[in-house]
Design a protein around this motif. Sequence first.
Motif, PDB file in Angstrom:
ATOM      1  N   MET A 122       0.661  -1.165   0.021  1.00  0.00           N
ATOM      2  CA  MET A 122      -0.013  -0.068   0.004  1.00  0.00           C
ATOM      3  C   MET A 122       0.895   1.134  -0.294  1.00  0.00           C
ATOM      4  N   SER A 123       0.587   2.113  -0.868  1.00  0.00           N
ATOM      5  CA  SER A 123       1.419   3.441  -1.103  1.00  0.00           C
ATOM      6  C   SER A 123       1.243   4.188   0.060  1.00  0.00           C
ATOM      7  N   ARG A 124       2.240   4.987   0.428  1.00  0.00           N
ATOM      8  CA  ARG A 124       2.025   5.910   1.617  1.00  0.00           C
ATOM      9  C   ARG A 124       2.409   7.247   1.232  1.00  0.00           C
ATOM     10  N   THR A 125       1.517   8.219   1.341  1.00  0.00           N
ATOM     11  CA  THR A 125       1.930   9.775   0.737  1.00  0.00           C
ATOM     12  C   THR A 125       2.351  10.638   1.795  1.00  0.00           C
ATOM     13  N   PRO A 126       3.418  11.278   1.307  1.00  0.00           N
ATOM     14  CA  PRO A 126       4.165  11.838   2.406  1.00  0.00           C
ATOM     15  C   PRO A 126       3.415  13.048   2.958  1.00  0.00           C
ATOM     16  N   VAL A 127       3.269  13.358   4.169  1.00  0.00           N
ATOM     17  CA  VAL A 127       2.436  14.205   4.885  1.00  0.00           C
ATOM     18  C   VAL A 127       2.620  15.725   4.627  1.00  0.00           C
ATOM     19  N   THR A 128       3.817  16.081   4.322  1.00  0.00           N
ATOM     20  CA  THR A 128       4.458  17.565   4.262  1.00  0.00           C
ATOM     21  C   THR A 128       5.594  17.531   3.259  1.00  0.00           C
ATOM     22  N   ASN A 129       5.424  16.848   2.230  1.00  0.00           N
ATOM     23  CA  ASN A 129       6.371  16.947   1.048  1.00  0.00           C
ATOM     24  C   ASN A 129       8.001  16.377   1.712  1.00  0.00           C
ATOM     25  N   GLY A 130       7.905  15.308   2.430  1.00  0.00           N
ATOM     26  CA  GLY A 130       9.260  14.870   3.118  1.00  0.00           C
ATOM     27  C   GLY A 130       9.533  15.579   4.185  1.00  0.00           C
ATOM     28  N   PHE A 131       8.950  16.701   4.857  1.00  0.00           N
ATOM     29  CA  PHE A 131       9.106  17.247   5.965  1.00  0.00           C
ATOM     30  C   PHE A 131       8.105  16.804   7.078  1.00  0.00           C
ATOM     31  N   LEU A 132       8.693  16.038   7.910  1.00  0.00           N
ATOM     32  CA  LEU A 132       7.413  15.290   8.989  1.00  0.00           C
ATOM     33  C   LEU A 132       8.036  15.672  10.186  1.00  0.00           C
ATOM     34  N   ARG A 133       6.991  16.502  10.933  1.00  0.00           N
ATOM     35  CA  ARG A 133       7.267  16.912  12.058  1.00  0.00           C
ATOM     36  C   ARG A 133       7.401  15.762  13.097  1.00  0.00           C
ATOM     37  N   THR A 134       8.172  15.690  14.187  1.00  0.00           N
ATOM     38  CA  THR A 134       8.512  15.227  15.223  1.00  0.00           C
ATOM     39  C   THR A 134       7.298  15.052  16.299  1.00  0.00           C
ATOM     40  N   ALA A 135       7.165  13.808  16.891  1.00  0.00           N
ATOM     41  CA  ALA A 135       6.032  13.672  17.964  1.00  0.00           C
ATOM     42  C   ALA A 135       6.178  14.867  19.115  1.00  0.00           C
ATOM     43  N   SER A 136       7.538  15.139  19.138  1.00  0.00           N
ATOM     44  CA  SER A 136       7.524  16.080  20.484  1.00  0.00           C
ATOM     45  C   SER A 136       7.969  17.304  20.124  1.00  0.00           C
ATOM     46  N   ALA A 137       7.606  17.836  18.636  1.00  0.00           N
ATOM     47  CA  ALA A 137       7.945  19.107  18.131  1.00  0.00           C
ATOM     48  C   ALA A 137       7.110  20.158  19.095  1.00  0.00           C
ATOM     49  N   ALA A 138       5.804  19.917  19.346  1.00  0.00           N
ATOM     50  CA  ALA A 138       5.135  21.142  20.191  1.00  0.00           C
ATOM     51  C   ALA A 138       5.789  21.334  21.324  1.00  0.00           C
ATOM     52  N   ALA A 139       6.058  20.223  22.198  1.00  0.00           N
ATOM     53  CA  ALA A 139       6.723  20.083  23.470  1.00  0.00           C
ATOM     54  C   ALA A 139       7.889  20.883  23.540  1.00  0.00           C
TER      55      ALA A 139
ATOM     56  N   VAL B  84      -1.476   6.344   8.705  1.00  0.00           N
ATOM     57  CA  VAL B  84      -0.487   5.342   8.127  1.00  0.00           C
ATOM     58  C   VAL B  84       0.862   5.706   8.238  1.00  0.00           C
ATOM     59  N   ALA B  85       1.130   6.893   7.598  1.00  0.00           N
ATOM     60  CA  ALA B  85       2.601   7.605   7.378  1.00  0.00           C
ATOM     61  C   ALA B  85       2.974   8.228   8.591  1.00  0.00           C
ATOM     62  N   THR B  86       2.218   8.971   9.239  1.00  0.00           N
ATOM     63  CA  THR B  86       2.733   9.563  10.486  1.00  0.00           C
ATOM     64  C   THR B  86       3.074   8.634  11.828  1.00  0.00           C
ATOM     65  N   ARG B  87       2.011   7.619  11.824  1.00  0.00           N
ATOM     66  CA  ARG B  87       2.345   6.720  13.110  1.00  0.00           C
ATOM     67  C   ARG B  87       3.341   5.810  12.799  1.00  0.00           C
ATOM     68  N   SER B  88       3.640   5.511  11.576  1.00  0.00           N
ATOM     69  CA  SER B  88       4.713   4.464  11.118  1.00  0.00           C
ATOM     70  C   SER B  88       6.062   5.470  11.576  1.00  0.00           C
ATOM     71  N   ALA B  89       6.033   6.648  11.008  1.00  0.00           N
ATOM     72  CA  ALA B  89       7.162   7.679  11.362  1.00  0.00           C
ATOM     73  C   ALA B  89       7.219   7.811  12.685  1.00  0.00           C
ATOM     74  N   ALA B  90       6.320   7.816  13.490  1.00  0.00           N
ATOM     75  CA  ALA B  90       6.602   8.044  14.799  1.00  0.00           C
ATOM     76  C   ALA B  90       7.124   6.750  15.483  1.00  0.00           C
ATOM     77  N   ALA B  91       6.689   5.549  15.058  1.00  0.00           N
ATOM     78  CA  ALA B  91       7.042   4.508  15.690  1.00  0.00           C
ATOM     79  C   ALA B  91       8.834   4.230  15.200  1.00  0.00           C
ATOM     80  N   ALA B  92       9.198   4.517  14.298  1.00  0.00           N
ATOM     81  CA  ALA B  92      10.561   4.550  13.863  1.00  0.00           C
ATOM     82  C   ALA B  92      11.415   5.480  14.606  1.00  0.00           C
ATOM     83  N   ASP B  93      10.910   6.826  14.930  1.00  0.00           N
ATOM     84  CA  ASP B  93      11.424   7.666  15.772  1.00  0.00           C
ATOM     85  C   ASP B  93      11.728   7.142  17.166  1.00  0.00           C
ATOM     86  N   THR B  94      10.646   6.635  17.795  1.00  0.00           N
ATOM     87  CA  THR B  94      10.674   6.154  19.057  1.00  0.00           C
ATOM     88  C   THR B  94      11.771   4.967  19.012  1.00  0.00           C
TER      89      THR B  94
END
Length: 352
Positions: free
Chosen positions: A1-18, A146-156
């Motif tokens: 299943m293809s995954r579309t980038p959320v922000t053209n390759g720039f993905l905010r970290t889960a802790s960005a706001a903090a 899908v994209a964001t949760r996978s990226a967050a899991a990879a960051d963790t």
Amino acid sequence: MSRTPVTNGFLRTASAAAHLRLFVLVGVVTVLATRAFLSLADYPKLGGGAGNGGLHIAHMLWGGLLMLAGLLVMLVFTGVASRQRGAVIGGVGFGLFIDEVGKLVSVDGYFYRPAAGLIYLSFVALTGLVWWVTRRGRSDREAAPVATRSAAAADTALHGVLRGLTSEERDGALRRLRDTGAPATELDAALAALLEVVPERPARGLRPHHRAARRVRTWLTARVSGNRKSVHIAAWGATLQAALLLIAVSADGLTGNLADETQWTAIAGALACSLASLVLSVRGTALLRRDRNGALRTLRAALLVDLLLGQAFKFMINQFSAVAGWLISLALLYVLSAQVGRRQAQRALVSR
């Protein structure tokens, strides 16, 4: 299943706001501490020079160097710890830098009167950025889970490779990875396998000052959100604060104390914001008996007008003596926000 980038390759970290909140908080504290120290020390000049050819090392230079140091920490090192340290170092640097904005925009230098308002507006803009990042993070999770949760899991997982994961961190990452609502992919399986084999780190207990701060925050929130009188106090406080400025400026005008005033634009802006805040406060107070939700929204709007716009003009007029009024407005906004949060939680429990 293809995954579309959320922000053209720039993905905010889960802790960005903090981390952005930490950056802003450290910057504000740095400005206030710097102004207080310089005032008590009678504005010393590092290097001793003040005349022609004299050497003066402005703290703007140290601010730039600290911002560079914070940036290098985040560029060279990876993981949550580097972003946290970069936010602290960069926040101190930004505070030292922006404190001398008067030297950049006026020949009056450090004591340029509107400088305090410009400093305040810079932190208002950063606070708006924190709010935007927080909101976009939520919408990203809804639009492309899908994209964001996978990226967050990879960051963790990357963080766990460096320092280990507690059982709560591991379970949370696996839950975010598996609850995507989409068929599992090879990437999902690989990330889940990595999370499973990352070394476990025992959960570290809170430090004494963190435990004390959490207890105070819990107690204060419970007292404020559970006390109906606090809303009336906040309503009258917002109304009185707006009315006092209008009365004070009118009295100064009648007694001639404004004859030598030069910041007429700031005075006009402060008066306009105070008038708008007063109208909203009176409206919100009148709504308390028949529409409490509407009253809370209106009263919060009155305080936001003051905090986002009115306080900037007040800092331009009164310099850093306006900090007291700013703190009062923040306290009143906290009371109303706690009440709004409590009512939202109650509605969520009823709807279940």
